[in-house]
Design an enzyme around this catalytic site. Sequence first.
Site, short mmCIF file in Angstrom:
data_model
loop_
_atom_site.label_atom_id
_atom_site.label_comp_id
_atom_site.label_asym_id
_atom_site.label_seq_id
_atom_site.Cartn_x
_atom_site.Cartn_y
_atom_site.Cartn_z
N SER A 1 0.81 -1.27 -0.11
CA SER A 1 -0.09 0.09 0.03
C SER A 1 0.91 1.22 -0.16
CB SER A 1 -0.84 -0.06 1.15
OG SER A 1 -1.75 -1.22 1.32
N ARG B 1 8.11 6.08 -3.17
CA ARG B 1 8.51 6.49 -1.84
C ARG B 1 7.53 5.91 -0.77
NH1 ARG B 1 4.94 10.15 -4.11
NH2 ARG B 1 3.05 10.69 -3.23
N ASP C 1 -3.83 -1.67 -1.85
CA ASP C 1 -4.76 -2.28 -0.97
C ASP C 1 -6.28 -1.60 -1.27
OD1 ASP C 1 -4.07 0.40 -0.31
OD2 ASP C 1 -4.47 -0.08 1.90
#
Length: 428
Positions: free
Chosen positions: A64, A79, A117
Amino acid sequence: MLNGDTTFNLTYNKVAIPKELMVAKTASDLFAFLAKQIELFLKEHHDDHYQSRSETFHLGFTFSFPVQQLAINKGNLMRWTKGFDIPDAVGKDVCALLQTEIDKLGLPVSVSALVNDTVGTLMARSYTSSGDHKSLLGAIFGTGTNGAYIEKTENIKKKIEGVYDNTTGEMVINTEWGSFDNQLNVLPTTPWDNDLDAESVNPGFQMFEKRVSGMFLGEIVRRAIVGMIRDETTSLFKDTNSSTNDWGSPTTIGAQSEIYKQWGLDSAIMSVAAADNTPELSNLRQELEKLHIYSPSLEDAQAFKAVAYAVGRRAARLSAAAIGAIVVQSGKLNDPLCDVIDIGVDGSLVEHYPFFRDMIYEALGVITNIGPDNAKKIRIGIAKDGSGVGAALIALVAANMDKSDLKSDVKGSRTSIHKSGMLSRNAL
């Protein structure tokens, strides 16, 4: 186990990631931990297959965080978010990182699908929703927040890199809306938002998420409350004598109180505050006592409840803005054949925070281009354990991608999952 009737049975283990691994020195430290949990799961639930190595398990990897996804099982980390910070992993293929650690343990597991997710929630909702309506959006409102929706590829202006199937003309877009308006051109901002951001591990990023997600809401409340405590013009948690307190005892705050510690206030207390409708707010006051705030008065509890409500309501209305933007973008509001716009959501806020969805619906009704009548067309349903179930569904498809007829009908004649729908893209 899919039962074929929108229901399923789920076997799962839940393990918290140690905080030290969230900021580990190397990516291997974190991914080795994940691989070890997979090994323990196989030994507990699939020991026969694990011992015989007669079957390769196809793993759907829910990850996620923002990635540049280049194939169904390949994606480079752009990132970290949600408090993770492992520079060694940035720019690397997270599926390969996990597969390397799995192989070190000799596990019969292939990382077959990389899934955000939100994409998993969208797929899970597509399976579990009732009626003939195609789900538009999967959204997470929990520790973090994000959304993924189905978009026509002709509307995608950025270059689509990597391997994908363009035969359906649609693609799942991972919006990464947690990073919306990092420049703060339109987002509402308070001094407590600014302080929280400045002292976070990623200042200047995830500004939308820092106003919406459960990871940050309790900290916003805490900072606002501390500001009131330190303000000499307010009387919050201050008694000049016991006669001003309905408990007959002066309010005191212990020196070790979590209210003075960064992240010391769990967002769960906001749910307690919202749900406590007792005349004396006794449940909330008990929770405050656990924070070493002794003998809080009724007025203290009422003030705390009001602050928590304001922070929670703002989060719900911002959530509605994100959902509403996707709904408007889809064009479905103007489609006379579309009477229901189905949205799947998962996460602690929508599941446990009282009235959170009600506040979202209230806000949808006042959004320009939606209005109260169109808001009634939007159906928001819980996709319980969506990230895990959706990842399993996508891994199921990925395991059969080499077959000539790639179509796994998991919802009778209503929904077929095509491989083009499995690839999510960052829309930053």
